[in-house]
Design a protein around this motif. Structure first.
Motif, PDB file in Angstrom:
ATOM      1  N   ASP A 171     -28.982  10.986  41.178  1.00 50.05           N
ATOM      2  CA  ASP A 171     -27.601  10.516  41.285  1.00 50.05           C
ATOM      3  C   ASP A 171     -26.714  11.582  40.622  1.00 50.05           C
ATOM      4  O   ASP A 171     -26.831  11.792  39.410  1.00 50.05           O
ATOM      5  N   PRO A 172     -25.858  12.268  41.391  1.00 50.19           N
ATOM      6  CA  PRO A 172     -25.121  13.412  40.831  1.00 50.19           C
ATOM      7  C   PRO A 172     -24.321  13.066  39.575  1.00 50.19           C
ATOM      8  O   PRO A 172     -24.290  13.856  38.618  1.00 50.19           O
ATOM      9  N   THR A 173     -23.705  11.878  39.540  1.00 48.70           N
ATOM     10  CA  THR A 173     -22.905  11.530  38.357  1.00 48.70           C
ATOM     11  C   THR A 173     -23.820  11.301  37.156  1.00 48.70           C
ATOM     12  O   THR A 173     -23.557  11.789  36.041  1.00 48.70           O
ATOM     13  N   MET A 174     -24.903  10.578  37.384  1.00 49.06           N
ATOM     14  CA  MET A 174     -25.829  10.326  36.272  1.00 49.06           C
ATOM     15  C   MET A 174     -26.485  11.629  35.811  1.00 49.06           C
ATOM     16  O   MET A 174     -26.702  11.837  34.614  1.00 49.06           O
ATOM     17  N   LYS A 175     -26.754  12.502  36.763  1.00 51.17           N
ATOM     18  CA  LYS A 175     -27.388  13.773  36.394  1.00 51.17           C
ATOM     19  C   LYS A 175     -26.439  14.575  35.486  1.00 51.17           C
ATOM     20  O   LYS A 175     -26.870  15.173  34.496  1.00 51.17           O
ATOM     21  N   GLN A 176     -25.159  14.559  35.841  1.00 53.34           N
ATOM     22  CA  GLN A 176     -24.177  15.249  35.003  1.00 53.34           C
ATOM     23  C   GLN A 176     -24.133  14.625  33.601  1.00 53.34           C
ATOM     24  O   GLN A 176     -24.071  15.339  32.597  1.00 53.34           O
ATOM     25  N   ASP A 177     -24.199  13.303  33.546  1.00 56.14           N
ATOM     26  CA  ASP A 177     -24.208  12.630  32.235  1.00 56.14           C
ATOM     27  C   ASP A 177     -25.435  13.049  31.426  1.00 56.14           C
ATOM     28  O   ASP A 177     -25.381  13.178  30.201  1.00 56.14           O
ATOM     29  N   TRP A 178     -26.541  13.239  32.145  1.00 59.70           N
ATOM     30  CA  TRP A 178     -27.763  13.691  31.467  1.00 59.70           C
ATOM     31  C   TRP A 178     -27.582  15.105  30.915  1.00 59.70           C
ATOM     32  O   TRP A 178     -27.937  15.398  29.770  1.00 59.70           O
ATOM     33  N   PHE A 179     -27.013  15.994  31.754  1.00 65.78           N
ATOM     34  CA  PHE A 179     -26.731  17.365  31.269  1.00 65.78           C
ATOM     35  C   PHE A 179     -25.877  17.298  30.000  1.00 65.78           C
ATOM     36  O   PHE A 179     -26.112  18.017  29.034  1.00 65.78           O
ATOM     37  N   ASP A 180     -24.868  16.408  30.025  1.00 66.34           N
ATOM     38  CA  ASP A 180     -23.978  16.291  28.866  1.00 66.34           C
ATOM     39  C   ASP A 180     -24.752  15.816  27.627  1.00 66.34           C
ATOM     40  O   ASP A 180     -24.506  16.290  26.515  1.00 66.34           O
ATOM     41  N   ALA A 181     -25.688  14.876  27.846  1.00 69.93           N
ATOM     42  CA  ALA A 181     -26.471  14.366  26.711  1.00 69.93           C
ATOM     43  C   ALA A 181     -27.352  15.477  26.135  1.00 69.93           C
ATOM     44  O   ALA A 181     -27.520  15.591  24.911  1.00 69.93           O
ATOM     45  N   ILE A 182     -27.896  16.303  27.016  1.00 75.83           N
ATOM     46  CA  ILE A 182     -28.721  17.425  26.535  1.00 75.83           C
ATOM     47  C   ILE A 182     -27.869  18.385  25.717  1.00 75.83           C
ATOM     48  O   ILE A 182     -28.288  18.888  24.672  1.00 75.83           O
ATOM     49  N   LYS A 183     -26.657  18.616  26.204  1.00 78.14           N
ATOM     50  CA  LYS A 183     -25.726  19.488  25.458  1.00 78.14           C
ATOM     51  C   LYS A 183     -25.444  18.894  24.077  1.00 78.14           C
ATOM     52  O   LYS A 183     -25.434  19.614  23.072  1.00 78.14           O
ATOM     53  N   THR A 184     -25.224  17.582  24.032  1.00 77.36           N
ATOM     54  CA  THR A 184     -24.963  16.924  22.741  1.00 77.36           C
ATOM     55  C   THR A 184     -26.125  17.177  21.788  1.00 77.36           C
ATOM     56  O   THR A 184     -25.921  17.560  20.632  1.00 77.36           O
ATOM     57  N   MET A 185     -27.347  16.971  22.291  1.00 72.27           N
ATOM     58  CA  MET A 185     -28.520  17.128  21.414  1.00 72.27           C
ATOM     59  C   MET A 185     -28.689  18.590  20.996  1.00 72.27           C
ATOM     60  O   MET A 185     -28.847  18.883  19.809  1.00 72.27           O
ATOM     61  N   SER A 186     -28.630  19.506  21.978  1.00 74.11           N
ATOM     62  CA  SER A 186     -28.916  20.897  21.628  1.00 74.11           C
ATOM     63  C   SER A 186     -27.795  21.472  20.764  1.00 74.11           C
ATOM     64  O   SER A 186     -28.065  22.296  19.880  1.00 74.11           O
ATOM     65  N   SER A 187     -26.553  21.024  20.963  1.00 71.56           N
ATOM     66  CA  SER A 187     -25.453  21.551  20.133  1.00 71.56           C
ATOM     67  C   SER A 187     -25.574  21.064  18.696  1.00 71.56           C
ATOM     68  O   SER A 187     -25.316  21.814  17.757  1.00 71.56           O
ATOM     69  N   ARG A 188     -25.972  19.802  18.533  1.00 69.88           N
ATOM     70  CA  ARG A 188     -26.107  19.294  17.162  1.00 69.88           C
ATOM     71  C   ARG A 188     -27.211  20.056  16.413  1.00 69.88           C
ATOM     72  O   ARG A 188     -27.062  20.399  15.245  1.00 69.88           O
ATOM     73  N   ILE A 189     -28.288  20.325  17.133  1.00 76.55           N
ATOM     74  CA  ILE A 189     -29.390  21.066  16.498  1.00 76.55           C
ATOM     75  C   ILE A 189     -28.908  22.467  16.084  1.00 76.55           C
ATOM     76  O   ILE A 189     -29.172  22.945  14.979  1.00 76.55           O
ATOM     77  N   LYS A 190     -28.153  23.097  16.990  1.00 75.61           N
ATOM     78  CA  LYS A 190     -27.647  24.450  16.710  1.00 75.61           C
ATOM     79  C   LYS A 190     -26.740  24.449  15.488  1.00 75.61           C
ATOM     80  O   LYS A 190     -26.816  25.327  14.621  1.00 75.61           O
TER      81      LYS A 190
END
Ligand code: PLP
Ligand code: LMR
Length: 401
Positions: A303-322
């Motif tokens: 689902d393109p919208t959900m996939k984008q939300d997933w990308f955003d969640a990954i960004k949230t996680m990887s940015s916090r770690i950084k």
């Protein structure tokens, strides 16, 4: 009948996690297990995962029938596309298939058993160091030689590419080589693109059986496509391979055991035999995989919208770690902790291979209740703005004492 069973050594990562849980110290910090935590030190259900679960819960067409032995095919297709890229020639030419397995571990186990039983491989090489479970999986699957290739240059805290290439050049014919697709566990350092190209050359020359383990797709760069670069490069070079994918970390679905084996071959006519033999391996292990997590991952990835939300969640996680890497390094530098701490921000993924000695680790655990692994690996996810200074001060104390 049960007398004389030796008590085995505990599994370090779970043992240390338990010591953390059992500690009553209010300052305790858990840097053991590779599982994402929020700023509040809590596990995180990705919002898009919650949304998918809600949709599934009210969908009356869902039931609890067995899945096929090889899994929920639409999930497998989505997983194959995620790792290879939807426009990959191997997919278009019908040379890539997916087999649903039990998270990354079950995928590796099925792959190892398949390679051992069906293709008669008995020798496998892992990076030194590697994830604690790799050696055990291959030994239990019947491999008689489970050995290592050099990977880590501890003095310079970088990939020992010359050692790695030399060791792969020297492995016997008919060997399996396990490569971490991205965000190497435990070192947090991946080969550069040029280094991957050199590794690929040796793999081709020696006709090694390549098993990519990708448990952190998205955590290295924040972009799942970029994190699959090495795998896609090898495929573009005509390398046949097995890829073990875990969705534990990048979907936060740790206990749902969602995994997939992507298998890429050059001649699609071998696939019928391969699938039939893989079915027997799985039949004798878990017969068929669980459905819930695979349905979630499938829904989100298609689902393109959900996939984008997933990308955003990954960004949230990887940015916090950084961010936590930067804060830890800055504090250590402010404290003038002996040594160079640049590697803390250079390393990627969930872990930092701190370079702390076993004695320093012991001191951190006992004196400061900062829990980490004996080899100095910390899960950066365990840091947050409330405890990062405490951890830096504890490390400073451990290094100075
Ligand atoms: N491979 C590596 C390198 C890992 O660090 C892990 C850890 O989670 C796995 C595979 C598989 O984990 P799981 O079985 O939880 O998907
Ligand atoms: C880790 O390395 O901490 C995780 O991958 C958990 C595990 O299963 O070892």
């Amino acid at each position: 009948l049960f007398t004389g069973i030796e008590v085995a050594a505990p599994i370090e990562v779970f043992h240390m996690n338990k010591l953390y849980l059992d500690s009553t110290d209010p300052n305790k910090v858990n840097l053991t297990i590779g599982a994402y935590r929020t700023e509040e030190a809590k596990p995180w259900v990705l919002p898009v995962v919650r949304e998918a679960e809600k949709k599934l819960a009210v969908d009356d067409s869902q039931n609890h029938e067995y899945l096929p032995v090889l899994g929920f095919e639409p999930f497998c297709k989505a997983a194959v596309s995620l790792v290879l890229g939807a426009d990959n020639a191997a997919i278009k030419e019908g040379r890539a298939i997916g087999v649903q397995c039990l998270s990354g571990t079950g995928s590796l186990r099925a792959a190892a058993e398949f390679l051992g039983r069906v293709l008669n491989y008995k020798t496998a090489y892992m990076s030194k160091p590697t994830w604690g479970n790799h050696n055990l999986i291959f030994q239990n699957a019947g491999f008689t030689t489970v050995s290592a290739y050099r990977y880590w240059d501890a003095a310079n805290r970088k990939v020992d590419i010359d050692g790695l290439l030399a060791d792969l050049e020297a492995v016997p014919l008919k060997s399996v080589v396990v490569l971490h697709g991205c965000a190497h566990n435990p070192t947090g350092m991946d080969p550069t693109q040029d280094q991957w190209k050199a590794i690929c050359e040796v793999v081709k020359k020696k006709q090694l059986m390549t098993l990519f383990d990708i448990a952190y797709q998205g955590f290295a760069s924040g972009d799942p496509d970029q994190d699959a670069w090495a795998i896609r490069y090898f495929v573009s070079q005509g390398v046949e391979m097995i890829i073990a994918q875990s969705f534990a970390k990048n979907f936060g679905l740790y206990n749902e055991r969602v995994g997939n084996l992507t298998i890429v071959v050059n001649d699609p006519s071998v696939l019928a035999g391969l699938q039939s033999q893989m079915s027997l391996i799985i039949r004798a292990n878990w017969s068929n995989p669980p459905s819930h997590g695979a349905k979630i991952v499938h829904m989100v990835l298609t689902d393109p919208t959900m996939k984008q939300d997933w990308f955003d969640a990954i960004k949230t996680m990887s940015s916090r770690i950084k961010d936590m890497r930067a804060k830890l390094r800055a504090k250590l530098e402010e404290l003038k902790t002996p040594g160079n701490w640049e590697h803390v921000t250079k390393q990627i993924g969930m872990f930092s291979y701190t370079g702390l000695t076993p004695e320093q680790v012991d001191y951190l655990v006992k004196k400061h209740k900062v829990f980490l692994l004996k080899d100095g690996r910390i899960s950066v996810c365990g840091l947050n703005s409330k405890n990062v200074d405490y951890v830096a001060i504890a490390i400073d104390d451990a290094v100075k004492n």
